[in-house]
Design a protein around this motif. Structure first.
Motif, PDB file in Angstrom:
ATOM      1  N   LEU A   1       0.832  -1.199   0.000  1.00  0.00           N
ATOM      2  CA  LEU A   1       0.000   0.000   0.000  1.00  0.00           C
ATOM      3  C   LEU A   1       0.869   1.251   0.000  1.00  0.00           C
ATOM      4  O   LEU A   1       0.640   2.180  -0.779  1.00  0.00           O
ATOM      5  CB  LEU A   1      -0.918   0.004   1.225  1.00  0.00           C
ATOM      6  CG  LEU A   1      -1.803   1.237   1.332  1.00  0.00           C
ATOM      7  CD1 LEU A   1      -3.090   1.020   0.547  1.00  0.00           C
ATOM      8  CD2 LEU A   1      -2.103   1.551   2.781  1.00  0.00           C
ATOM      9  N   GLU A   2       1.881   1.279   0.842  1.00  0.00           N
ATOM     10  CA  GLU A   2       2.756   2.452   0.924  1.00  0.00           C
ATOM     11  C   GLU A   2       3.527   2.647  -0.379  1.00  0.00           C
ATOM     12  O   GLU A   2       3.782   3.780  -0.775  1.00  0.00           O
ATOM     13  CB  GLU A   2       3.719   2.322   2.102  1.00  0.00           C
ATOM     14  CG  GLU A   2       2.996   2.374   3.429  1.00  0.00           C
ATOM     15  CD  GLU A   2       3.516   3.423   4.379  1.00  0.00           C
ATOM     16  OE1 GLU A   2       3.530   4.607   4.002  1.00  0.00           O
ATOM     17  OE2 GLU A   2       3.877   3.041   5.492  1.00  0.00           O
TER      18      GLU A   2
ATOM     19  N   GLY B   1       2.495   1.642  -3.527  1.00  0.00           N
ATOM     20  CA  GLY B   1       1.706   1.907  -4.727  1.00  0.00           C
ATOM     21  C   GLY B   1       0.295   2.393  -4.536  1.00  0.00           C
ATOM     22  O   GLY B   1      -0.430   2.576  -5.506  1.00  0.00           O
ATOM     23  N   GLY B   2      -0.138   2.565  -3.304  1.00  0.00           N
ATOM     24  CA  GLY B   2      -1.503   3.010  -3.051  1.00  0.00           C
ATOM     25  C   GLY B   2      -2.478   1.853  -3.003  1.00  0.00           C
ATOM     26  O   GLY B   2      -2.139   0.709  -3.320  1.00  0.00           O
ATOM     27  N   ALA B   3      -3.700   2.168  -2.612  1.00  0.00           N
ATOM     28  CA  ALA B   3      -4.725   1.144  -2.443  1.00  0.00           C
ATOM     29  C   ALA B   3      -5.041   0.429  -3.747  1.00  0.00           C
ATOM     30  O   ALA B   3      -5.352  -0.764  -3.754  1.00  0.00           O
ATOM     31  CB  ALA B   3      -5.997   1.762  -1.850  1.00  0.00           C
ATOM     32  N   GLU B   4      -4.936   1.145  -4.864  1.00  0.00           N
ATOM     33  CA  GLU B   4      -5.252   0.531  -6.160  1.00  0.00           C
ATOM     34  C   GLU B   4      -4.276  -0.592  -6.506  1.00  0.00           C
ATOM     35  O   GLU B   4      -4.633  -1.549  -7.182  1.00  0.00           O
ATOM     36  CB  GLU B   4      -5.217   1.579  -7.283  1.00  0.00           C
ATOM     37  CG  GLU B   4      -6.094   2.790  -7.057  1.00  0.00           C
ATOM     38  CD  GLU B   4      -5.483   3.814  -6.103  1.00  0.00           C
ATOM     39  OE1 GLU B   4      -4.243   3.975  -6.062  1.00  0.00           O
ATOM     40  OE2 GLU B   4      -6.261   4.447  -5.369  1.00  0.00           O
TER      41      GLU B   4
ATOM     42  N   HIS C   1       3.220   9.365   5.017  1.00  0.00           N
ATOM     43  CA  HIS C   1       2.455   8.137   4.738  1.00  0.00           C
ATOM     44  C   HIS C   1       1.180   8.476   3.963  1.00  0.00           C
ATOM     45  O   HIS C   1       0.065   8.223   4.448  1.00  0.00           O
ATOM     46  CB  HIS C   1       2.104   7.425   6.045  1.00  0.00           C
ATOM     47  CG  HIS C   1       3.279   7.085   6.879  1.00  0.00           C
ATOM     48  ND1 HIS C   1       4.122   6.035   6.583  1.00  0.00           N
ATOM     49  CD2 HIS C   1       3.770   7.666   8.008  1.00  0.00           C
ATOM     50  CE1 HIS C   1       5.083   5.976   7.490  1.00  0.00           C
ATOM     51  NE2 HIS C   1       4.898   6.958   8.358  1.00  0.00           N
ATOM     52  N   PRO C   2       1.319   9.028   2.769  1.00  0.00           N
ATOM     53  CA  PRO C   2       0.123   9.495   2.056  1.00  0.00           C
ATOM     54  C   PRO C   2      -0.890   8.403   1.746  1.00  0.00           C
ATOM     55  O   PRO C   2      -2.101   8.658   1.790  1.00  0.00           O
ATOM     56  CB  PRO C   2       0.687  10.107   0.772  1.00  0.00           C
ATOM     57  CG  PRO C   2       2.026   9.466   0.588  1.00  0.00           C
ATOM     58  CD  PRO C   2       2.534   9.213   1.979  1.00  0.00           C
ATOM     59  N   HIS C   3      -0.434   7.207   1.464  1.00  0.00           N
ATOM     60  CA  HIS C   3      -1.381   6.143   1.124  1.00  0.00           C
ATOM     61  C   HIS C   3      -2.081   5.585   2.359  1.00  0.00           C
ATOM     62  O   HIS C   3      -3.273   5.259   2.310  1.00  0.00           O
ATOM     63  CB  HIS C   3      -0.702   5.031   0.332  1.00  0.00           C
ATOM     64  CG  HIS C   3      -0.180   5.497  -0.993  1.00  0.00           C
ATOM     65  ND1 HIS C   3      -0.983   6.045  -1.962  1.00  0.00           N
ATOM     66  CD2 HIS C   3       1.079   5.516  -1.496  1.00  0.00           C
ATOM     67  CE1 HIS C   3      -0.251   6.378  -3.013  1.00  0.00           C
ATOM     68  NE2 HIS C   3       0.995   6.080  -2.750  1.00  0.00           N
TER      69      HIS C   3
ATOM     70  N   GLY D   1      -4.462   8.162   3.266  1.00  0.00           N
ATOM     71  CA  GLY D   1      -5.553   8.121   2.307  1.00  0.00           C
ATOM     72  C   GLY D   1      -6.667   7.172   2.720  1.00  0.00           C
ATOM     73  O   GLY D   1      -7.836   7.402   2.382  1.00  0.00           O
TER      74      GLY D   1
ATOM     75  N   ARG E   1      -2.263  17.781   0.171  1.00  0.00           N
ATOM     76  CA  ARG E   1      -2.129  16.504  -0.547  1.00  0.00           C
ATOM     77  C   ARG E   1      -2.639  16.601  -1.981  1.00  0.00           C
ATOM     78  O   ARG E   1      -2.104  15.983  -2.885  1.00  0.00           O
ATOM     79  CB  ARG E   1      -2.908  15.474   0.262  1.00  0.00           C
ATOM     80  CG  ARG E   1      -3.102  14.146  -0.320  1.00  0.00           C
ATOM     81  CD  ARG E   1      -4.042  13.368   0.621  1.00  0.00           C
ATOM     82  NE  ARG E   1      -4.557  12.211  -0.020  1.00  0.00           N
ATOM     83  CZ  ARG E   1      -4.040  11.003   0.103  1.00  0.00           C
ATOM     84  NH1 ARG E   1      -3.016  10.806   0.875  1.00  0.00           N
ATOM     85  NH2 ARG E   1      -4.580   9.997  -0.539  1.00  0.00           N
ATOM     86  N   SER E   2      -3.706  17.374  -2.174  1.00  0.00           N
ATOM     87  CA  SER E   2      -4.300  17.479  -3.508  1.00  0.00           C
ATOM     88  C   SER E   2      -3.643  18.546  -4.377  1.00  0.00           C
ATOM     89  O   SER E   2      -4.040  18.730  -5.523  1.00  0.00           O
ATOM     90  CB  SER E   2      -5.799  17.767  -3.388  1.00  0.00           C
ATOM     91  OG  SER E   2      -6.005  19.044  -2.815  1.00  0.00           O
TER      92      SER E   2
END
Length: 186
Positions: free
Chosen positions: A20-21, A23-26, A97-99, A102, A157-158
């Motif tokens: 997750l960290e 590559g993100g949740a996707e 820890h953006p993901h 998120g 973040r955005s």
């Protein structure tokens, strides 16, 4: 692939957190997770019934880690300094820890918080706010602090601050918020 005896919810969660960290949740799927752990995807379902349950466990981990960061940042301080330190730690956690952060942004139905990481984090915020306002269980003030921190983190973040950045907006907003909460103490 065999079902290794060493496969545990903790091992699965740690690898899932790493993916997750990275590559993100996707990017986190049960298949990629199983490949990294060198097991069949069906082996994961013995510990987590589905991807949603795994993401919920990761969210609990993120909330606990955020709580720990806030406690550590403010543990040797009190009053205003403790709230300021916790606020900076909140923003730093969202940046580093953006993901994981998120996961805290995902829409959820309203619920009554029971015991667990979310309630522990909320109680910590209430305690920091009480030290400023002098009012026990000052939910309105805690919501104001939470909304400010969360809003700033989401805007940053955005990319909404643009190339010039927030230019001291966090400090100014935090100071104004704490000043306003302090004025209620009277």
């Amino acid at each position: 692939m065999p079902y290794p005896a060493k496969l545990s919810p903790t091992a699965i969660l740690e690898e899932a957190r790493r993916q997750l960290e990275d590559g993100g949740a996707e990017a986190l799927t049960m298949r990629t997770l199983a490949e990294a752990l060198q097991v069949r995807p069906s082996s994961l379902y013995r510990h987590y019934p589905d991807r949603a349950a795994l993401l919920a466990a990761l969210e609990d981990h993120a909330v606990s880690a955020l709580h720990t960061a806030l406690v550590q940042a403010s543990s040797d301080q009190s009053g205003r300094a403790a709230l300021e330190a916790a606020a900076h730690a909140y923003l730093e956690y969202a940046r580093v820890h953006p993901h994981l952060y998120g996961l805290l942004l995902a829409p959820k139905p309203p619920y009554v918080a029971g015991p667990g990481p979310g309630k522990d984090l909320w109680n910590f915020v209430l305690e920091r706010v009480e030290a400023i306002t002098g009012q026990r269980d000052d939910t309105a003030a805690a919501v104001a602090v939470w909304a400010f921190l969360h809003g700033f983190a989401v805007l940053e973040r955005s990319g909404q601050f643009g190339a010039s950045g927030p230019r001291g907006g966090f400090e100014r907003g935090l100071s104004a918020l704490i000043d306003g909460l302090s004025a209620r103490r009277g």
